[in-house]
Design a protein around this motif. Sequence first.
Motif, PDB file in Angstrom:
ATOM      1  N   LEU A   1     -11.073  -2.705   3.683  1.00  0.00           N
ATOM      2  CA  LEU A   1     -11.438  -1.301   3.913  1.00  0.00           C
ATOM      3  C   LEU A   1     -10.673  -0.385   2.979  1.00  0.00           C
ATOM      4  CD1 LEU A   1     -11.497  -1.323   7.810  1.00  0.00           C
ATOM      5  CD2 LEU A   1     -13.434  -1.411   6.241  1.00  0.00           C
ATOM      6  N   ILE A   2      -9.431  -0.732   2.700  1.00  0.00           N
ATOM      7  CA  ILE A   2      -8.671   0.010   1.705  1.00  0.00           C
ATOM      8  C   ILE A   2      -8.135  -0.988   0.671  1.00  0.00           C
ATOM      9  CG2 ILE A   2      -8.029   1.816   3.360  1.00  0.00           C
ATOM     10  CD1 ILE A   2      -5.310   0.662   3.579  1.00  0.00           C
ATOM     11  N   MET A   3      -7.945  -0.483  -0.530  1.00  0.00           N
ATOM     12  CA  MET A   3      -7.522  -1.358  -1.620  1.00  0.00           C
ATOM     13  C   MET A   3      -5.989  -1.379  -1.685  1.00  0.00           C
ATOM     14  SD  MET A   3     -10.640  -1.731  -2.396  1.00  0.00           S
ATOM     15  CE  MET A   3     -12.041  -0.799  -1.746  1.00  0.00           C
TER      16      MET A   3
ATOM     17  N   ALA B   1     -17.808   3.012  -4.004  1.00  0.00           N
ATOM     18  CA  ALA B   1     -17.623   1.570  -4.176  1.00  0.00           C
ATOM     19  C   ALA B   1     -16.167   1.155  -4.036  1.00  0.00           C
ATOM     20  CB  ALA B   1     -18.179   1.135  -5.533  1.00  0.00           C
ATOM     21  N   GLY B   2     -15.249   1.995  -4.532  1.00  0.00           N
ATOM     22  CA  GLY B   2     -13.851   1.585  -4.469  1.00  0.00           C
ATOM     23  C   GLY B   2     -13.013   2.463  -3.559  1.00  0.00           C
ATOM     24  N   LYS B   3     -13.707   3.236  -2.721  1.00  0.00           N
ATOM     25  CA  LYS B   3     -12.999   4.236  -1.912  1.00  0.00           C
ATOM     26  C   LYS B   3     -12.245   3.581  -0.754  1.00  0.00           C
ATOM     27  CE  LYS B   3     -14.026   8.237   0.985  1.00  0.00           C
ATOM     28  NZ  LYS B   3     -14.995   8.774   1.950  1.00  0.00           N
ATOM     29  N   ASP B   4     -11.069   4.123  -0.473  1.00  0.00           N
ATOM     30  CA  ASP B   4     -10.352   3.715   0.732  1.00  0.00           C
ATOM     31  C   ASP B   4     -11.048   4.292   1.955  1.00  0.00           C
ATOM     32  OD1 ASP B   4      -8.498   2.285  -0.609  1.00  0.00           O
ATOM     33  OD2 ASP B   4      -6.818   3.645  -0.268  1.00  0.00           O
ATOM     34  N   VAL B   5     -11.420   3.426   2.873  1.00  0.00           N
ATOM     35  CA  VAL B   5     -12.010   3.908   4.118  1.00  0.00           C
ATOM     36  C   VAL B   5     -10.929   3.888   5.180  1.00  0.00           C
ATOM     37  CG1 VAL B   5     -13.697   3.429   5.924  1.00  0.00           C
ATOM     38  CG2 VAL B   5     -14.333   3.201   3.520  1.00  0.00           C
ATOM     39  N   SER B   6     -10.322   5.035   5.398  1.00  0.00           N
ATOM     40  CA  SER B   6      -9.242   5.075   6.388  1.00  0.00           C
ATOM     41  C   SER B   6      -9.623   5.949   7.570  1.00  0.00           C
ATOM     42  CB  SER B   6      -7.938   5.532   5.741  1.00  0.00           C
ATOM     43  OG  SER B   6      -8.153   6.602   4.868  1.00  0.00           O
ATOM     44  N   SER B   7     -10.922   6.156   7.754  1.00  0.00           N
ATOM     45  CA  SER B   7     -11.370   6.912   8.926  1.00  0.00           C
ATOM     46  C   SER B   7     -11.397   5.994  10.129  1.00  0.00           C
ATOM     47  CB  SER B   7     -12.762   7.466   8.690  1.00  0.00           C
ATOM     48  OG  SER B   7     -13.635   6.442   8.332  1.00  0.00           O
TER      49      SER B   7
ATOM     50  N   ARG C   1      -6.315  -3.099   7.574  1.00  0.00           N
ATOM     51  CA  ARG C   1      -7.355  -2.488   6.751  1.00  0.00           C
ATOM     52  C   ARG C   1      -7.451  -3.178   5.391  1.00  0.00           C
ATOM     53  NH1 ARG C   1      -9.610   2.226   8.480  1.00  0.00           N
ATOM     54  NH2 ARG C   1      -8.502   3.319  10.134  1.00  0.00           N
TER      55      ARG C   1
ATOM     56  N   LYS D   1       0.842  -1.201   0.000  1.00  0.00           N
ATOM     57  CA  LYS D   1       0.000   0.000   0.000  1.00  0.00           C
ATOM     58  C   LYS D   1       0.866   1.236   0.000  1.00  0.00           C
ATOM     59  CE  LYS D   1      -3.779   2.359   0.063  1.00  0.00           C
ATOM     60  NZ  LYS D   1      -4.821   2.216  -0.986  1.00  0.00           N
TER      61      LYS D   1
ATOM     62  N   ARG E   1     -20.911  -2.502  -0.091  1.00  0.00           N
ATOM     63  CA  ARG E   1     -20.936  -1.037  -0.179  1.00  0.00           C
ATOM     64  C   ARG E   1     -22.154  -0.520  -0.937  1.00  0.00           C
ATOM     65  NH1 ARG E   1     -14.928   1.390  -0.113  1.00  0.00           N
ATOM     66  NH2 ARG E   1     -14.030  -0.108   1.313  1.00  0.00           N
TER      67      ARG E   1
END
Lengths: 332, 281
Positions: free
Chosen positions: A76-78, B275-281, A71, A35, B117
């Motif tokens: 959660l993240i790609m 749909a492809g978003k990074d969820v880093s919250s 994650r 990443k 999602r």
Amino acid sequence: MAEAALREGGDRSVPALGASSHRSDDAVATYGLTKRFGHQVAVDSVELRVPRGAVYGFLGPNGSGKTTTIRMLLGLIMPTAGRHDLLGEPFQEKAGAILPRVGALCEGPAFHPYLSGRANLARLDAADRTADPRTVKRRIDAALERVGLTAAAGKRYRAYSLGMRQRLAIAAALLTPRDLLILDEPTNGLDPQGTREVRALVSGLAAEGATVMLSTHLLSEVEQICTHVGVMHQGKLVTQGSLAQLRARAQRRVRVETERPEAAAETLTALGLAEVTTGPGTAEGLLGELAPEKIVATLVHDDVPVRGFGVVAPDLEDMFVELTGEGFDVSA
Amino acid sequence: MSVREATPYVPKPVSTRFLRSELMLIFGRRRNWAGMAALAAIPIIIAVVMKLWPGGGGGPDFFNQIANNGLFVSLAALTAELPLFLPLAVAAIAGDSVAGEANTGTLRYLLAVPVDRTRLLAVKYLGVVIFAFAAVALVAATGMLIGLLLFGGGDVLLLSGSMVGFGEGVLRVLGVVLYLGVCLSALGAIGVFVSTLTEQPIGATIAIMVLTVLSFILDQIEQLDWLQPYLLTHHWMDYGEFLRDPVDLGALVPGLLVAAAYTGVFLAGAWARFAGKDVSS
Ligand SMILES: Nc1ncnc2c1ncn2[C@@H]1O[C@H](COP(=O)(O)OP(=O)(O)O)[C@@H](O)[C@H]1O
Ligand SMILES: [Mg+2]
């Protein structure tokens, strides 16, 4: 023995991509998982292997990429590159089928502050299509009981202490039976009593057959409850394997006390020891596969006056300092 | 490897559990009660003021009709709340939909449950739509109740000058409620889209309101008459059609088409973004 252990451990070479024929039966297997955030490589070609039934300590100092890896494991993240399998299934294709079997804690607890602990668990359960609505009350009660939150279940989350919040997050991970638990710093911010309780809980879950992968920056935590460890440093997985393997892999040093360190060093070098150094009245080198007796015999044969001789096996702390260039917090 | 249920639960193809939980979050939250109380207060204030200081004229304006028929409190209140209060209520809920979960960090736990999602967006948007209809209905129902209480009912004088019975008058108000519900649902779609762009729910709400007010302003500028039919808010006042005789449903079509277009475009945008978003919250 150590050789075999090495091959068993994380150093297996695995095709990184497009190897759909290759399926590991490990609970967690990552292939070149990477990443990047802008220019920073937060996780760099990580090849995790978490065997089924293991309690895997994912150890690394703050900022080493543990949470970012978790994650990615949870979708959660790609990843910028690479892929991973959970419970033997390719994650990208099967996330919806795998994740119900995975309980997770990621970057600390997070709940709706104005809902009670119980209502927060009900909310998460309602979101789970695979959870049986007929058993929800029983399952929530059992999860709360298990983490010792039954008495505080009706309180608003915002009135919870940090320890209670952490335990509620663990309860959420236990709402349905899980085959794999991925827990990001589960004892972070807990007092010693809470830390002991969480560690006992983790050991109990593992005893029931779940695989546990827990991240931590505490070496002591790994030594107390983990069977396996993977060490992260600046985004790279610098070592992994069972604790027994790692201890066996630890590089033992010989230390010769003598009036003539230069002569002793010559003998050690001649015997093929690496990293031979001398100090006032001492000579040292890496033991390698050599028998210590042979070294003593050769020293005597070479007329080196030996006053003292010892083999020093480093503990895990020393090893990790060597691997990462930093110490681990061994308090708590 | 852990002990599984003896008879595993087979998930239903469609379950309303998550949606119901979403509605409980929206309608159970104290902040939203306060908002709904404010929405319901307007018709009450209007009715009480009209009772205490009866106005003069007898024109077609809803306010002037109130003394003749309490039903008009509903319509007067909807007219009064449409420029600000109703859009603000919808913007608050829609802005909170995704950004609020990101802000508390609950978004990552929902996704890890897992919640697909697309399904998450669908449930979030449905929650906003239901709230939008409920908000309009709340204003209308409160207006009707207080109006009947203070001014009584009876036959209804329409804008076109003819009279219809009270029952039909109620049906026509219901038509207004449904039409405005659709209009505000389009605003909700914009709101859900904006909400996927940020982790700050208040920021999202403000942005949605800015867009709404901008649409109202552009709708006032004569030089932009070529643009105005496509503005989000341009057709909102078309609900007056329900007070003509006969009701020409065709006149409502442009408004419904614009609402459908905004809804489609912004939901697609929300999906593409999320749909492809990074969820880093
Ligand atoms: N969303 C993000 N954007 C930019 N950088 C990030 C983001 N998340 C993490 N990082 C960076 O990635 C590195 C690894 O962070 P993290 O995975 O949280 O480490 P750990 O959990 O081991 O403490 C850190 O340098 C952090 O600043
Ligand atoms: Mg972390």
